[in-house]
Design an enzyme around this catalytic site. Structure first.
Site, PDB file in Angstrom:
ATOM      1  N   SER A 205      -9.438   3.319  -3.367  1.00 12.85           N
ATOM      2  CA  SER A 205     -10.060   1.946  -3.990  1.00 12.85           C
ATOM      3  C   SER A 205     -11.376   2.080  -4.271  1.00 12.85           C
ATOM      4  CB  SER A 205      -9.326   0.805  -3.518  1.00 12.85           C
ATOM      5  OG  SER A 205      -9.521  -0.347  -4.258  1.00 12.85           O
TER       6      SER A 205
ATOM      7  N   ASP B  81       0.138   0.068 -10.156  1.00 12.03           N
ATOM      8  CA  ASP B  81      -0.835  -0.601  -9.774  1.00 12.03           C
ATOM      9  C   ASP B  81      -1.045  -2.207 -10.227  1.00 12.03           C
ATOM     10  OD1 ASP B  81      -3.397  -1.375  -8.710  1.00 12.03           O
ATOM     11  OD2 ASP B  81      -3.716   0.575  -8.167  1.00 12.03           O
TER      12      ASP B  81
ATOM     13  N   HIS C 178      -0.685  -0.577  -5.771  1.00 10.05           N
ATOM     14  CA  HIS C 178      -2.174  -0.294  -4.914  1.00 10.05           C
ATOM     15  C   HIS C 178      -1.955  -0.129  -3.722  1.00 10.05           C
ATOM     16  CE1 HIS C 178      -6.083  -0.233  -5.693  1.00 10.05           C
ATOM     17  NE2 HIS C 178      -6.687  -0.818  -4.758  1.00 10.05           N
TER      18      HIS C 178
END
Length: 218
Positions: free
Chosen positions: A114, A167, A198
């Site tokens: 991320s 996600d 995610h």
């Protein structure tokens, strides 16, 4: 004061290193356990924890972050570039420490998840010595934050980018857009998607393991 990095020492003589950068609000401990299950015995893993800073998105609440995030609506438009540059210096310090300890820079992988993966991409393309490879999971890098293609370092090293198809925080289109941009000037860039949100699935982790073995050996 930021927390000390989590360090997984090599199980046999160390010949390679990986620096792995966590996502927003996490710590180095968040990924160390997972990475410990897939790393080759000769690989040392360093999982730093980001500095604790106020996050605009979370009404100024302080948490570990590599740079500030203002909103989830237009990632393409904003990245706290000063925060990104300051965090890049932390990463470079870890790389330089490994080189001083005798590990060639081209045996050092930078990876992240991320927000940490955005930093990993940024560092790989700006670090002036050759690296082994870059792992970027569930991430994006705004086009305006890419260096000028003529100035990119580590153009020819392998890049592994992955994204969850469902996600819910960073929709897949962000990963696809970043991938398309990267592919324009990184010949060894690979992009894979997985059936998840995610997060990182077992299948994805297996592919990360194969990538690590490909770039620094079993």
């Amino acid at each position: 004061m930021s927390m000390k990095p989590v360090i997984l020492k090599s199980r046999i003589k160390q010949t390679a290193s990986m620096i792995f950068l966590h996502g927003l609000g996490d710590t180095g401990h968040g990924w160390a356990g997972l990475l410990n299950t897939i790393r080759p015995d000769h690989l040392k893993v360093i999982c730093p924890t980001a500095p604790v800073i106020p996050i605009t998105l979370n009404l100024g609440f302080r948490m570990p972050a590599w740079f500030d995030i203002e909103s989830l609506d237009n990632f393409e438009e904003e990245t706290d570039i000063e925060g990104l540059k300051a965090s890049a210096k932390i990463v470079y310090k870890h790389i330089d420490g490994e080189v001083r300890a005798g590990i060639p820079s081209n045996k050092i992988i930078i990876g992240g998840f991320s927000q940490g993966a955005a930093l990993a991409l940024y560092c790989s393309m700006h670090y002036e010595k050759p690296l082994a490879g870059c792992i970027a999971l569930s991430t994006f890098l705004p086009t305006k934050r890419f260096p000028d293609p003529a100035d990119i370092h580590n153009k020819d090293i392998p890049y592994f980018q992955a994204h969850g198809e469902a996600d819910n925080i960073l929709p897949l289109r962000y990963g696809i857009n970043t991938s398309k941009t990267l592919k324009q000037f990184l010949p060894n860039h690979e992009f894979k998607t997985y059936i998840c949100q995610h997060e990182c699935t077992d299948r994805e982790l297996g592919d990360v393991k194969l990538f690590i073995e490909k770039v620094v050996g079993h």
